[in-house]
Design a protein around this motif. Sequence first.
Motif, PDB file in Angstrom:
ATOM      1  N   LYS A 184       3.355   9.866  10.814  1.00 29.10           N
ATOM      2  CA  LYS A 184       3.639   8.291  10.815  1.00 29.10           C
ATOM      3  C   LYS A 184       2.726   7.791  11.994  1.00 29.10           C
ATOM      4  CE  LYS A 184       6.152   4.450   9.932  1.00 29.10           C
ATOM      5  NZ  LYS A 184       7.516   3.737   9.324  1.00 29.10           N
ATOM      6  N   ARG A 195      -0.606   8.032  12.282  1.00 27.24           N
ATOM      7  CA  ARG A 195      -1.193   7.122  11.761  1.00 27.24           C
ATOM      8  C   ARG A 195      -1.236   5.714  12.153  1.00 27.24           C
ATOM      9  NH1 ARG A 195       0.177   3.153   8.138  1.00 27.24           N
ATOM     10  NH2 ARG A 195       2.596   3.800   7.976  1.00 27.24           N
ATOM     11  N   TYR A 241       1.993  11.699   2.739  1.00 26.04           N
ATOM     12  CA  TYR A 241       2.257  12.552   3.818  1.00 26.04           C
ATOM     13  C   TYR A 241       2.576  13.981   3.115  1.00 26.04           C
ATOM     14  CZ  TYR A 241       2.568   8.426   6.510  1.00 26.04           C
ATOM     15  OH  TYR A 241       2.570   7.243   6.965  1.00 26.04           O
ATOM     16  N   GLN A 293       0.740  -1.125  -0.069  1.00 24.49           N
ATOM     17  CA  GLN A 293      -0.020   0.065   0.054  1.00 24.49           C
ATOM     18  C   GLN A 293       0.782   1.326  -0.095  1.00 24.49           C
ATOM     19  OE1 GLN A 293      -3.142  -0.070  -0.192  1.00 24.49           O
ATOM     20  NE2 GLN A 293      -2.915  -2.210  -0.644  1.00 24.49           N
ATOM     21  N   TYR A 301       1.273   5.145   1.412  1.00 23.90           N
ATOM     22  CA  TYR A 301       0.573   6.191   2.365  1.00 23.90           C
ATOM     23  C   TYR A 301       1.289   7.599   2.074  1.00 23.90           C
ATOM     24  CZ  TYR A 301      -0.969   2.152   4.692  1.00 23.90           C
ATOM     25  OH  TYR A 301      -1.741   0.790   5.127  1.00 23.90           O
ATOM     26  N   GLN A 333      -4.551   3.394  13.776  1.00 27.09           N
ATOM     27  CA  GLN A 333      -4.787   2.150  13.333  1.00 27.09           C
ATOM     28  C   GLN A 333      -4.550   0.886  14.309  1.00 27.09           C
ATOM     29  OE1 GLN A 333      -1.646   1.727  10.163  1.00 27.09           O
ATOM     30  NE2 GLN A 333      -3.212   1.855   8.600  1.00 27.09           N
TER      31      GLN A 333
END
Length: 583
Positions: free
Chosen positions: A206, A209, A195, A191, A193, A213
């Motif tokens: 990070k 995040r 920023y 995936q 991500y 999660q």
Amino acid sequence: MLVSMTDLTKYNGEKCILDHVELHIENKDKIGILGVNGTGKSTLLKMIAGVENYQGKISYQKDIHINYLPQTPHYDENDSVMETVYKQIDTKDVHDFEIKAQLGKFGILDEKQKIKELSGGQLKRVALAIALIKPCDLLILDEPTNHLDNGMIEYLEKFLIKWSKGLLMVTHDRYFLERVVNRIIEIDHGQIYKYEANYSKYLELKQVRLETQLSSQRKRKLFLKKELEWVRAGVQARTTKSKDRLQRFEELSKVKDVEVNGKVEMIHTFSRLGKKTIELHEISKSFGQKKLFDEFSYMFKQHDRIGILGDNGTGKSTLLNILTGNLKSDTGYVEIGETVRFGYFKQGYDDLPMNKRVIDFIQEISNDFKVDGQGLSAKDMLERFLFDARLQHTPISRLSGGERRRLYLLRVLMMMPNILVLDEPTNDLDIDTLNILEDYLDNFEGIIITVSHDRYFLDRICDGLFILQNQHLRYVNGGYSQNLDTSTKEEKEKSQGALAYKQSKKKKIKMTYMEKKEFEEIEDVIMNLETNLNQIEEQMNGVTDFKEIDELSRQRDDLQKQIDEKNERYIYLLELQEQIDNQ
């Protein structure tokens, strides 16, 4: 928009590198790509540059011009440097003097030299010069700072800061990521991500995040645990249960857990180092008419952290070979103490037997290695350095550049050195592994001597420098940023990140051995307790004797109390592990 990628998918054999991802690059984006070794950073660059196939769709701005610098450039070896440039660049757009000036910036002074006569580092610098000279709308750079000395890196950094078009690069240079980029793309388990940040801001975002999660995952698991009790309430009652609730339980059960990258577990090995370490007495070195450095003396202290700085060709690697006894100085002499045990982490892969399997290469050192009183096999050691069963039986030639460096580092550490000699240790290592290596070096009990172009690494590790300049070698106190002026006050302030971290770093949070063991087993313990609880409740349904019911009730209450306590303990350990992962 320069480039638009939709539903992009890429497999490397059976491994999914990118899984239906989407990414857009705007005209003035300056993007740094991060991810652990093997996640597909270079593969993504190749796909965008049009030299790697893929599934999905990539759309480009009309008449876009892309310049791509690969990790390992390939040119006709019989061409000269200038002939190679002419084949890559339309000379109508660029004058000869501009070409020669740019080549000179990267230490390529003989444009008539044949490509086959260049070293790998020189070839990479020729390719970088071509990429910067040639007009383009999107500049794609794969590890552009490898093989550059510090002066070249500073020139490249200033060039890219002024760059007004699209930039996409893979780099482990954290000062580049701090000063140059305005976006960071992280590849993690297929995936992407995104920023809107430079490096320091990315670290904050990070962490947020991951915390979000993991918090959602913890809540989902606790909810599923309660729902599971409800689902197991009994077969007869199941016909009356809400179909929507069952469906929601099934959907939540299928949600994948957050995948957390494995982390290298550095091995803390050390041989006793006596009072006498290394003493340099009036050493000097020349090759033919070329003098590298004149007479120099120094006595290494037991906990010295020395960085070696100098332009390419000034003799940094030569100095390392003199220090380790592999090369004699022209004048003076080197005294090496009897207890000295070198661990020499060299720059390239020349020492690696490419046809040998990974596990055989490590078994040559030991298959019964002692770490903290614990015996570890070669297989165990490799797993600590993120080589799974598949990679362990793979020939070294099939490993990525970063994986080869990691394997080489493991072998060096298994030699139990008390003096670590590191020649460009940061090349090809991902930032996560670099951070772990730096933490390890913080706690290394012996001497560290390193040649590195990584300015953050030098600031973080070194408390003294050997500077090779104008055929002279001198020692100065402090790290990189303390000794070399940057262009502006703002840049100088940004340079202090590693130093500030080094000075203010708090004691790291760790789990004890017993806590680790408890964390590994606690879910099974809770499951067994719940099974026992369910059995007692079923048993109570068929019992009529008051005393037996009373005893079963007492057992049930006791089990429920244990389950509640274990659940609280599990959440505590889970949160502790999150804090450790986020350090």
